[in-house]
Design a protein around this motif. Sequence first.
Motif, PDB file in Angstrom:
ATOM      1  N   THR A  37      13.574  68.452  51.746  1.00 39.27           N
ATOM      2  CA  THR A  37      13.562  68.434  50.436  1.00 39.27           C
ATOM      3  C   THR A  37      12.744  69.652  49.679  1.00 39.27           C
ATOM      4  O   THR A  37      13.408  70.188  48.705  1.00 39.27           O
ATOM      5  CB  THR A  37      12.676  67.178  49.761  1.00 39.27           C
ATOM      6  N   VAL A  38      11.571  69.842  50.020  1.00 43.03           N
ATOM      7  CA  VAL A  38      10.944  71.152  49.705  1.00 43.03           C
ATOM      8  C   VAL A  38      11.670  72.294  49.782  1.00 43.03           C
ATOM      9  O   VAL A  38      11.723  73.070  48.909  1.00 43.03           O
ATOM     10  CB  VAL A  38       9.565  70.904  50.382  1.00 43.03           C
ATOM     11  N   ARG A  39      12.327  72.503  50.986  1.00 41.07           N
ATOM     12  CA  ARG A  39      12.989  73.681  51.297  1.00 41.07           C
ATOM     13  C   ARG A  39      14.221  73.901  50.405  1.00 41.07           C
ATOM     14  O   ARG A  39      14.334  74.938  49.866  1.00 41.07           O
ATOM     15  CB  ARG A  39      13.326  73.676  52.790  1.00 41.07           C
ATOM     16  N   ILE A  40      14.953  72.832  50.236  1.00 48.34           N
ATOM     17  CA  ILE A  40      16.077  72.926  49.386  1.00 48.34           C
ATOM     18  C   ILE A  40      15.701  73.178  48.060  1.00 48.34           C
ATOM     19  O   ILE A  40      16.288  73.910  47.190  1.00 48.34           O
ATOM     20  CB  ILE A  40      16.884  71.621  49.406  1.00 48.34           C
ATOM     21  N   GLY A  41      14.564  72.538  47.537  1.00 53.48           N
ATOM     22  CA  GLY A  41      13.971  72.833  46.276  1.00 53.48           C
ATOM     23  C   GLY A  41      13.805  74.107  45.878  1.00 53.48           C
ATOM     24  O   GLY A  41      13.799  74.820  45.112  1.00 53.48           O
ATOM     25  N   PRO A  50      21.235  76.539  48.882  1.00 50.97           N
ATOM     26  CA  PRO A  50      20.593  76.452  50.062  1.00 50.97           C
ATOM     27  C   PRO A  50      21.730  76.316  51.439  1.00 50.97           C
ATOM     28  O   PRO A  50      22.941  75.991  51.016  1.00 50.97           O
ATOM     29  CB  PRO A  50      20.302  74.849  49.869  1.00 50.97           C
ATOM     30  N   ARG A  51      20.941  76.553  52.524  1.00 46.61           N
ATOM     31  CA  ARG A  51      22.141  76.702  53.779  1.00 46.61           C
ATOM     32  C   ARG A  51      22.548  75.572  54.189  1.00 46.61           C
ATOM     33  O   ARG A  51      23.799  75.213  54.864  1.00 46.61           O
ATOM     34  CB  ARG A  51      21.365  77.693  54.698  1.00 46.61           C
ATOM     35  N   SER A  52      21.531  74.615  54.364  1.00 48.09           N
ATOM     36  CA  SER A  52      22.070  73.125  55.021  1.00 48.09           C
ATOM     37  C   SER A  52      21.831  71.934  53.865  1.00 48.09           C
ATOM     38  O   SER A  52      21.143  72.233  52.763  1.00 48.09           O
ATOM     39  CB  SER A  52      21.413  73.224  56.280  1.00 48.09           C
ATOM     40  N   GLY A  53      22.079  70.779  54.429  1.00 46.55           N
ATOM     41  CA  GLY A  53      21.828  69.563  53.633  1.00 46.55           C
ATOM     42  C   GLY A  53      20.399  68.942  54.076  1.00 46.55           C
ATOM     43  O   GLY A  53      19.609  69.872  54.368  1.00 46.55           O
ATOM     44  N   PHE A  54      20.171  67.978  54.013  1.00 47.38           N
ATOM     45  CA  PHE A  54      19.033  67.030  54.038  1.00 47.38           C
ATOM     46  C   PHE A  54      18.823  66.735  55.660  1.00 47.38           C
ATOM     47  O   PHE A  54      17.765  65.989  55.848  1.00 47.38           O
ATOM     48  CB  PHE A  54      18.885  65.818  53.394  1.00 47.38           C
TER      49      PHE A  54
END
Length: 115
Positions: A37-41, A50-54
């Motif tokens: 979640t932090v990486r996507i944020g 973002p390259r990928s999902g959760f």
Amino acid sequence: MGCLGWAILPAYKTVFGGFLIGAIGSLLVAWHLAWKTVRIGEAASGGRRPRSGFGFLSRAALALLAAFVSVRLLEFNLPATVAGLIAAPLATLLLGILSRRRQGGHATDERGEKH
């Protein structure tokens, strides 16, 4: 509580041990979700897509690994392990609901705004 239960009722070692392994696996899954979640944020705030999902498959693999270690290697109880795997998400949900009720706010209210 699992360690305390294991100490008080050693006859139920397989149940408490399975719950503890499941709870450890649940915490690993929760930490992985928080990291994703932090990486996507960070990617979204930086204007990147973002390259990928959760990472559902990664989290499912962690849960299966915890179940495998608990049941096959340590010979603990499978239902207790599954209950332990549900512990962290259930605790997060309940704490979120209780904190929302205590604040008396609405989901669309600004955070930190003083009235």
